[in-house]
Scaffold this active site. Structure first.
Site, PDB file in Angstrom:
ATOM      1  N   LYS A 210      -3.762   8.600 -14.081  1.00 15.48           N
ATOM      2  CA  LYS A 210      -2.429   8.170 -14.497  1.00 15.48           C
ATOM      3  C   LYS A 210      -2.524   6.858 -15.280  1.00 15.48           C
ATOM      4  CE  LYS A 210       2.001   7.041 -12.337  1.00 15.48           C
ATOM      5  NZ  LYS A 210       2.766   7.071 -11.091  1.00 15.48           N
ATOM      6  N   GLU A 216     -13.312   3.699 -10.451  1.00 14.54           N
ATOM      7  CA  GLU A 216     -14.197   4.829 -10.156  1.00 14.54           C
ATOM      8  C   GLU A 216     -14.137   5.873 -11.269  1.00 14.54           C
ATOM      9  OE1 GLU A 216     -11.972   3.527  -8.139  1.00 14.54           O
ATOM     10  OE2 GLU A 216     -12.662   3.469  -6.055  1.00 14.54           O
ATOM     11  N   GLY A 271       0.925   9.531  -7.648  1.00 15.68           N
ATOM     12  CA  GLY A 271      -0.391  10.173  -7.664  1.00 15.68           C
ATOM     13  C   GLY A 271      -0.500  11.313  -6.666  1.00 15.68           C
ATOM     14  N   ARG A 272      -0.110  11.059  -5.421  1.00 18.19           N
ATOM     15  CA  ARG A 272      -0.283  12.096  -4.380  1.00 18.19           C
ATOM     16  C   ARG A 272       0.791  13.184  -4.456  1.00 18.19           C
ATOM     17  NH1 ARG A 272       0.807   7.148  -2.617  1.00 18.19           N
ATOM     18  NH2 ARG A 272       2.671   6.687  -1.393  1.00 18.19           N
ATOM     19  N   GLU A 357      -0.992   8.040   3.212  1.00 16.05           N
ATOM     20  CA  GLU A 357      -0.745   7.026   2.187  1.00 16.05           C
ATOM     21  C   GLU A 357       0.767   6.841   2.005  1.00 16.05           C
ATOM     22  OE1 GLU A 357      -2.296   7.604  -1.866  1.00 16.05           O
ATOM     23  OE2 GLU A 357      -3.279   5.668  -1.701  1.00 16.05           O
ATOM     24  N   HIS A 388     -15.205  25.764  17.872  1.00 19.48           N
ATOM     25  CA  HIS A 388     -16.539  25.573  18.442  1.00 19.48           C
ATOM     26  C   HIS A 388     -16.974  24.123  18.368  1.00 19.48           C
ATOM     27  CE1 HIS A 388     -17.387  29.903  18.932  1.00 19.48           C
ATOM     28  NE2 HIS A 388     -16.426  29.972  18.014  1.00 19.48           N
ATOM     29  N   LYS A 508      -9.543  -3.337  -3.408  1.00 20.60           N
ATOM     30  CA  LYS A 508      -9.883  -3.258  -4.836  1.00 20.60           C
ATOM     31  C   LYS A 508     -10.137  -4.654  -5.396  1.00 20.60           C
ATOM     32  CE  LYS A 508      -6.913   0.662  -6.134  1.00 20.60           C
ATOM     33  NZ  LYS A 508      -5.764   1.057  -6.929  1.00 20.60           N
TER      34      LYS A 508
END
Ligand code: G6Q
Length: 547
Positions: A210, A216, A271-272, A357, A388, A508
């Site tokens: 965005k 990153e 974003g999410r 978030e 399991h 950050k």
């Protein structure tokens, strides 16, 4: 004098819920089912292709009535209208929250700040569809004239988790002669492994960001450009092998990507909440535009339901209210997401971001402490694998872990008895959690006395079962929208801003400060705490050591 809203925990319905919880905590699901033989059918609701059975949650009609009163006192209806209208409900970032516009049909319109956002959305969707078709058909050629065979999405957080989840979830519908990879981590291993067997001449990178400034993503994008050009040798190749999804045209151009190959979105898409925007370009290339539009329609059907259904029949609202009850009145600290569908293997990770978030916040919109627990921890794995491993704790541990089971009536791969076995397991787990096995039942089986406590299941462990006929693009859309709106509803009740994420900032900023301290030639003066200083020294000392 300021007109202060009554804090949540001081409202009449909250007080009534506290009083009610004193008795409700002592009630067992065995009694609730015995008292009402219709409970299993009555406490269920269906919309947009999803059936939610919440009868194995520890709620009674009174609990639900009080929770609905709580929603009324929080003006939930008005807040839903405000979101759909485009009000700036993300108060700390002063933004509208309009992911619902991303799936609004073409013939409708929604004017925000003088712009018809629905028209803008469909403009981008059409451009995405044209591009996706060209890649899928082989018409879009790489720099050397060969068609694209591999698509690598580079993004992180909201620009990664939705695309990778959707690709995995809907892989059944994907074009199988195309390979899809997703690179997110700044750890070079992620890029190296994702591209190890790919040919640069046939690889297309989608740089999904965005802001187009995320450390990153930009690091991975630059590495991808170097990797491509090392083989293709000509900077012009970037135009054929890189496209961007972003709101930042200037940075996209500065990177060297032709802005004609940029797919835009808007600051009102968080974003999410962006997997159904241009961030879903990889999804559209994988599935094709027809399936992508079916996905959007599934979202939209759930949006319509959320906006119009009465709250006592409203899936996202009921899910949110029950979740809040479990968190704040039954002291559950987490929720397990347990899809009995292998294709949904990344769905728990996707929900972790969406929920945690959004609602992992400690202050209300006006900055005062919330006064109760907010988002629980979300986690999970596909069934039956979890059975399991960690299910032991869910059945017999000291913590209460409400579970969301997700299952489908029809398999995408009918193989022998597999699907019946899968369904038998999901039903058995929900049943075992709710009803357990009493000491008397265990004794009656002739179990030695010393072993009885170990083999006893107290039960009364809450779960919901979400069922659809089949995992289709539309069902996935409805499922994601269900959780989106449930998150929103809980945010309204807690009166928090579900659409900001200030909690990711500090790390950050500190990383920016530490990076030159790791990389500088001389011995830097370190001004951190003694632990951080010692670790920086250790990494510097050991980085180039052979011993
Ligand atoms: C999501 C967050 C965050 C964001 C990433 C990537 O809601 O805002 O996860 O999606 O930090 O940001 P960019 O898309 O700007 O690279």
């Amino acid at each position: 004098m300021t007109n202060r809203i009554t804090p949540l925990t001081e409202r009449p319905s909250w007080k009534a819920l506290e009083a009610h919880a004193l008795t409700a905590r002592k009630q067992h699901l065995r009694e609730l089912f015995a008292r009402d033989p219709t409970r299993g059918e009555r406490l269920a609701v269906e919309a947009a292709g999803l059936y939610l059975d919440y009868s194995k949650q520890r709620v009674t009609d009174e609990t639900l009535a009080l929770l609905l009163q709580l929603a009324g006192e929080a003006n939930l209806g008005d807040r839903i209208d405000a979101m759909f209208r485009g009000d700036r409900i993300n108060v700390t970032e002063k933004r509208s929250v309009l992911h619902v516009a991303l799936r609004t049909p073409r013939q409708e319109s929604l004017v925000v700040d003088g712009q018809d956002v629905v028209a803008q959305v469909h403009g981008v969707l059409d451009k995405m569809a044209g591009f996706a078709d060209r890649v899928r058909s082989g018409e879009w050629k790489g720099h050397t004239g060969r068609p694209i065979r591999a698509i690598v999405n580079i993004g992180i957080g909201g620009s990664d988790l939705g695309p990778v989840m959707a690709y995995e979830a809907l892989r059944h519908y994907s074009q199988r002669d195309l390979t899809f990879r997703f690179v997110s981590n700044v750890d070079g291993t992620d890029f190296a492994e994702a591209t190890l067997d790919l040919d640069p001449a046939e690889t297309l990178f989608i740089v999904a960001s965005k802001t187009f400034t995320t450390q990153e993503t930009m690091t991975n994008a630059r590495t991808a450009r170097d990797w491509s050009l090392a083989t293709l040798q000509n900077p012009d190749a970037v135009a054929r092998h890189f496209v961007a999804v972003s709101t930042n045209a200037a940075e996209v151009a500065a990177f060297g990507i032709d802005t004609a190959n940029m797919f835009g979105f808007w600051d009102w898409v968080g974003g999410r909440y962006s997997m159904d925007s241009a961030i879903g370009l990889s999804t559209m290339i994988a599935l094709g535009p027809v399936h992508f539009r079916a996905l959007l329609d599934g979202f939209h059907q759930m949006d319509l339901h959320f906006r119009t259904a009465p709250f006592d029949r409203n899936l996202p609202v009921l899910m949110a209210l029950i979740g809040l009850w479990n968190t704040d009145f039954l002291d559950a600290g987490s929720v397990a997401i347990l899809p009995y569908e292998q294709y949904l293997k990344r769905f728990p990770a996707y929900l972790q971001q969406l929920v945690m978030e959004s609602n992992g916040k400690q202050v209300t919109q006006d900055g005062t402490p919330v006064g109760c627990q907010t988002s629980p921890i979300y986690w999970g794995e596909p069934g039956t694998n979890g059975q399991h491993s960690f299910y032991q704790l869910i059945h017999q541990g000291t913590r209460l872990v409400p579970c969301d089971f997700i299952a489908f009536a029809q398999p995408l791969h009918p193989v022998g008895r597999h699907h019946d076995l899968l369904l038998a397991n999901v039903l058995a787990q929900a049943e075992a959690l709710a009803f357990g096995r009493t000491r008397e039942e265990v004794e009656a089986e002739g179990t030695p006395a010393w072993l009885v406590p170990h083999r006893t299941f107290e039960g009364n462990r809450p779960s919901s079962v979400l069922v659809a006929d089949r995992l289709t693009p539309a069902v996935l859309g409805a499922l994601v929208a269900l959780y989106e709106h449930s998150v929103f509803t809980q945010g309204v009740l807690w009166d928090i801003d579900s659409f900001d994420q200030w909690g990711v900032q500090l790390g950050k900023v500190l990383a920016e400060r530490i990076l030159p301290e790791l990389e500088s030639e001389g011995q830097p003066v370190l001004g951190h705490d003694s632990s951080t200083n010692a670790l920086i020294r250790r990494f510097r000392d050991r980085a180039r050591s052979d011993d």
